[in-house]
Motif scaffolding. Structure first.
Motif, PDB file in Angstrom:
ATOM      1  N   GLY A 177      10.849  10.692 -14.342  1.00  0.00           N
ATOM      2  CA  GLY A 177      10.889  11.425 -15.601  1.00  0.00           C
ATOM      3  C   GLY A 177      10.915  12.927 -15.386  1.00  0.00           C
ATOM      4  O   GLY A 177      11.668  13.650 -16.047  1.00  0.00           O
ATOM      5  N   ALA A 178      10.103  13.401 -14.452  1.00  0.00           N
ATOM      6  CA  ALA A 178      10.077  14.831 -14.139  1.00  0.00           C
ATOM      7  C   ALA A 178      11.416  15.289 -13.576  1.00  0.00           C
ATOM      8  O   ALA A 178      11.903  16.384 -13.900  1.00  0.00           O
ATOM      9  CB  ALA A 178       8.949  15.135 -13.151  1.00  0.00           C
ATOM     10  N   ALA A 179      12.033  14.453 -12.753  1.00  0.00           N
ATOM     11  CA  ALA A 179      13.345  14.796 -12.193  1.00  0.00           C
ATOM     12  C   ALA A 179      14.397  14.875 -13.301  1.00  0.00           C
ATOM     13  O   ALA A 179      15.229  15.791 -13.308  1.00  0.00           O
ATOM     14  CB  ALA A 179      13.750  13.775 -11.136  1.00  0.00           C
ATOM     15  N   LEU A 180      14.362  13.924 -14.230  1.00  0.00           N
ATOM     16  CA  LEU A 180      15.313  13.961 -15.343  1.00  0.00           C
ATOM     17  C   LEU A 180      15.107  15.207 -16.204  1.00  0.00           C
ATOM     18  O   LEU A 180      16.084  15.852 -16.620  1.00  0.00           O
ATOM     19  CB  LEU A 180      15.173  12.704 -16.200  1.00  0.00           C
ATOM     20  CG  LEU A 180      15.653  11.404 -15.565  1.00  0.00           C
ATOM     21  CD1 LEU A 180      15.355  10.235 -16.496  1.00  0.00           C
ATOM     22  CD2 LEU A 180      17.131  11.458 -15.237  1.00  0.00           C
ATOM     23  N   GLN A 226       3.914   3.459 -11.518  1.00  0.00           N
ATOM     24  CA  GLN A 226       3.502   4.569 -12.380  1.00  0.00           C
ATOM     25  C   GLN A 226       3.929   5.901 -11.771  1.00  0.00           C
ATOM     26  O   GLN A 226       4.500   6.748 -12.449  1.00  0.00           O
ATOM     27  CB  GLN A 226       1.990   4.546 -12.608  1.00  0.00           C
ATOM     28  CG  GLN A 226       1.498   5.663 -13.522  1.00  0.00           C
ATOM     29  CD  GLN A 226       1.957   5.497 -14.951  1.00  0.00           C
ATOM     30  OE1 GLN A 226       2.082   4.396 -15.448  1.00  0.00           O
ATOM     31  NE2 GLN A 226       2.213   6.604 -15.616  1.00  0.00           N
ATOM     32  N   GLY A 227       3.647   6.084 -10.490  1.00  0.00           N
ATOM     33  CA  GLY A 227       4.033   7.316  -9.810  1.00  0.00           C
ATOM     34  C   GLY A 227       5.538   7.504  -9.795  1.00  0.00           C
ATOM     35  O   GLY A 227       6.043   8.615  -9.984  1.00  0.00           O
ATOM     36  N   PHE A 228       6.275   6.408  -9.566  1.00  0.00           N
ATOM     37  CA  PHE A 228       7.733   6.485  -9.570  1.00  0.00           C
ATOM     38  C   PHE A 228       8.239   6.897 -10.944  1.00  0.00           C
ATOM     39  O   PHE A 228       9.099   7.773 -11.064  1.00  0.00           O
ATOM     40  CB  PHE A 228       8.355   5.149  -9.169  1.00  0.00           C
ATOM     41  CG  PHE A 228       9.851   5.158  -9.275  1.00  0.00           C
ATOM     42  CD1 PHE A 228      10.623   5.688  -8.271  1.00  0.00           C
ATOM     43  CD2 PHE A 228      10.480   4.654 -10.407  1.00  0.00           C
ATOM     44  CE1 PHE A 228      12.013   5.725  -8.379  1.00  0.00           C
ATOM     45  CE2 PHE A 228      11.860   4.683 -10.533  1.00  0.00           C
ATOM     46  CZ  PHE A 228      12.627   5.214  -9.510  1.00  0.00           C
ATOM     47  N   ALA A 229       7.707   6.267 -11.999  1.00  0.00           N
ATOM     48  CA  ALA A 229       8.153   6.573 -13.359  1.00  0.00           C
ATOM     49  C   ALA A 229       7.878   8.048 -13.696  1.00  0.00           C
ATOM     50  O   ALA A 229       8.737   8.718 -14.292  1.00  0.00           O
ATOM     51  CB  ALA A 229       7.460   5.656 -14.357  1.00  0.00           C
ATOM     52  N   GLN A 255       0.813  -1.213   0.000  1.00  0.00           N
ATOM     53  CA  GLN A 255       0.000   0.000   0.000  1.00  0.00           C
ATOM     54  C   GLN A 255       0.850   1.268   0.000  1.00  0.00           C
ATOM     55  O   GLN A 255       0.314   2.368  -0.081  1.00  0.00           O
ATOM     56  CB  GLN A 255      -0.931   0.015   1.217  1.00  0.00           C
ATOM     57  CG  GLN A 255      -1.925  -1.120   1.238  1.00  0.00           C
ATOM     58  CD  GLN A 255      -2.848  -1.111   0.031  1.00  0.00           C
ATOM     59  OE1 GLN A 255      -3.281  -0.064  -0.430  1.00  0.00           O
ATOM     60  NE2 GLN A 255      -3.124  -2.289  -0.497  1.00  0.00           N
ATOM     61  N   SER A 256       2.159   1.129   0.071  1.00  0.00           N
ATOM     62  CA  SER A 256       3.044   2.288   0.163  1.00  0.00           C
ATOM     63  C   SER A 256       3.461   2.782  -1.225  1.00  0.00           C
ATOM     64  O   SER A 256       3.291   2.083  -2.225  1.00  0.00           O
ATOM     65  CB  SER A 256       4.288   1.921   0.964  1.00  0.00           C
ATOM     66  OG  SER A 256       5.184   1.159   0.157  1.00  0.00           O
ATOM     67  N   PRO A 257       4.050   3.964  -1.288  1.00  0.00           N
ATOM     68  CA  PRO A 257       4.558   4.480  -2.563  1.00  0.00           C
ATOM     69  C   PRO A 257       5.680   3.620  -3.154  1.00  0.00           C
ATOM     70  O   PRO A 257       6.002   3.764  -4.324  1.00  0.00           O
ATOM     71  CB  PRO A 257       5.094   5.869  -2.200  1.00  0.00           C
ATOM     72  CG  PRO A 257       4.419   6.243  -0.939  1.00  0.00           C
ATOM     73  CD  PRO A 257       4.148   4.960  -0.215  1.00  0.00           C
TER      74      PRO A 257
END
Length: 73
Positions: A55-58, A48-51, A41-43
């Motif tokens: 991507g936003a960080a890159l 999907q959220g990690f990807a 249930q954790s992040p």
């Protein structure tokens, strides 16, 4: 995941926490029984959220270094 009670700010505090938890076998067993569900249930398992975040960080790094997003695929 609700495991803040296991976070030690120092090595000395780590030993204190480990000693305290070693004497609480019932609570540790209960935690062990629910740990798998907590992880699911954790992040940690939100691929999907990690990807999206990765991507936003890159993109942010690329832009900070002077790159452009105009010709993205």
């Amino acid at each position: 995941m609700g495991l803040e009670a296991f976070v030690a700010p120092s090595a000395e505090n780590y030993v204190e926490l480990a000693t305290r938890w070693a004497g609480q076998r019932d609570k540790l067993n209960t935690l062990r029984e629910t740990l798998g569900e907590r992880v699911m249930q954790s992040p940690l398992t939100d691929t999907q959220g990690f990807a999206e975040a990765f991507g936003a960080a890159l993109e942010a790094i690329w832009l900070k270094k002077g790159g452009s997003l105009e010709n993205r695929a």
